[in-house]
Design an enzyme around this catalytic site. Structure first.
Site, short mmCIF file in Angstrom:
data_model
loop_
_atom_site.label_atom_id
_atom_site.label_comp_id
_atom_site.label_asym_id
_atom_site.label_seq_id
_atom_site.Cartn_x
_atom_site.Cartn_y
_atom_site.Cartn_z
N SER A 90 0.86 -1.19 0.00
CA SER A 90 0.00 0.00 0.00
C SER A 90 0.89 1.24 0.00
O SER A 90 2.03 1.19 0.49
CB SER A 90 -0.86 0.02 1.26
OG SER A 90 -1.49 1.28 1.43
N TYR A 108 -1.60 -0.15 10.58
CA TYR A 108 -1.90 -0.54 9.20
C TYR A 108 -0.72 -0.19 8.29
O TYR A 108 -0.21 -1.04 7.56
CB TYR A 108 -3.19 0.14 8.69
CG TYR A 108 -3.43 -0.15 7.23
CD1 TYR A 108 -3.73 -1.44 6.81
CD2 TYR A 108 -3.29 0.84 6.27
CE1 TYR A 108 -3.89 -1.73 5.46
CE2 TYR A 108 -3.46 0.56 4.93
CZ TYR A 108 -3.76 -0.72 4.52
OH TYR A 108 -3.91 -1.00 3.19
C1 8X3 Z 1 -5.04 1.55 1.03
C2 8X3 Z 1 -4.67 2.93 0.74
O1 8X3 Z 1 -4.64 5.35 1.50
O2 8X3 Z 1 -6.33 3.92 2.49
O3 8X3 Z 1 -3.98 0.79 1.48
O4 8X3 Z 1 -4.04 3.67 3.13
S1 8X3 Z 1 -4.94 3.99 2.02
#
Ligand code: 8X3
Length: 252
Positions: A134, A147
């Site tokens: 990501s 995350y």
């Molecule tokens: C997904 C993109 O910008 O929501 O991994 O982190 S974001």
């Protein structure tokens, strides 16, 4: 020879199954929700094999992968797509169990599947692993805490796999998407709060799951001597935030 996709019941994973089956490949679709995989099977036919597997449970991963036989057992491409974000709060306000779930899925789950499949690729001296990282793995933002850190793990793990596996002719790639709509990502992150889940995608042309699926197919179909290390993708409308400064309002 088959392609194995984790997290295939929705979003990127489901779209990858469609794109790869339509390109003529045999695809093993894995996820916890077997009924979703059965629907995909109905839609895509015999080139898709639904297999129930929970990446957060090592025994489930071992059992699912041990159950494959014949041509389905020879995995040429592993797409580590399963992953999730939970919450968008400041680190001090997060529910610790959310952190645990993200680490369990995005980090441990990914390593369970990879470690199980690698020996057969090394023995054959061919194979390809595509991980789903990501932009959050490179750029910090408010509330991304664990995350983003889990996706930084995916990024570095991908590079370190390259370092280990080039000698065995195994390719490793990391796809790093930014804002992508029409998946369950935001519903999961905001735990069913539809209003919050919709907000990031309002009034902006976001990336669509098929865009990411097409990128995965393109990476895989490059000449065998080429390794696409990573691809970072954002919608044109998304860009980098500047470094934030909090002012002390009490100072003159
Ligand atoms: C997904 C993109 O910008 O929501 O991994 O982190 S974001």
């Amino acid at each position: 020879m088959a392609i194995l996709v984790t997290g295939a019941s929705a979003g990127f994973g489901k779209e990858m199954c469609k794109v790869f089956v339509n390109a003529g490949y045999q695809v093993i679709a894995t996820a916890r929700r077997l009924e979703k995989l059965e629907q995909l099977h109905q839609e895509l036919g015999e080139k898709l094999l639904p297999v129930q597997m929970d990446v957060t449970d090592k025994k489930s991963v071992d059992d699912a992968l041990n159950s494959l036989s014949g041509d389905w057992a020879r995995i040429d491409l592993l797409i580590n797509n399963a992953g999730l974000a939970l919450g968008l709060e400041s680190a001090d306000k997060t529910d610790f169990s959310d952190w645990e779930k993200m680490i369990q899925t995005n980090v441990l789950g990914l390593t369970y599947v990879t470690h199980k499949i690698l020996p057969q690729m090394v023995a054959r001296k061919e194979g390809h692993i595509i991980n789903l990282g990501s932009t959050a793995g490179s750029y910090p933002y408010y509330g991304a805490n664990v995350y983003g850190a889990s996706k930084a793990f995916v990024k570095q793990f991908s590079k370190n796999l390259r370092a280990d596996l080039a000698k065995d002719n195994i390719r490793v790639s990391n796809i790093e998407p930014g804002l992508c709509g029409e998946t369950e990502f935001s519903q999961v992150r905001f735990k069913g709060d539809e209003k919050k889940a919709q907000e990031p995608y309002a009034k902006v042309q976001y990336i669509k799951p098929e865009d990411i699926a097409n990128v995965a197919l393109w990476i895989y179909q490059q000449p065998a001597y080429l390794n696409i290390n990573s691809i970072e993708i954002m919608p044109v409308a998304q860009t980098f935030a500047g470094l934030k400064v909090y002012k002390n309002e009490n100072e003159a």
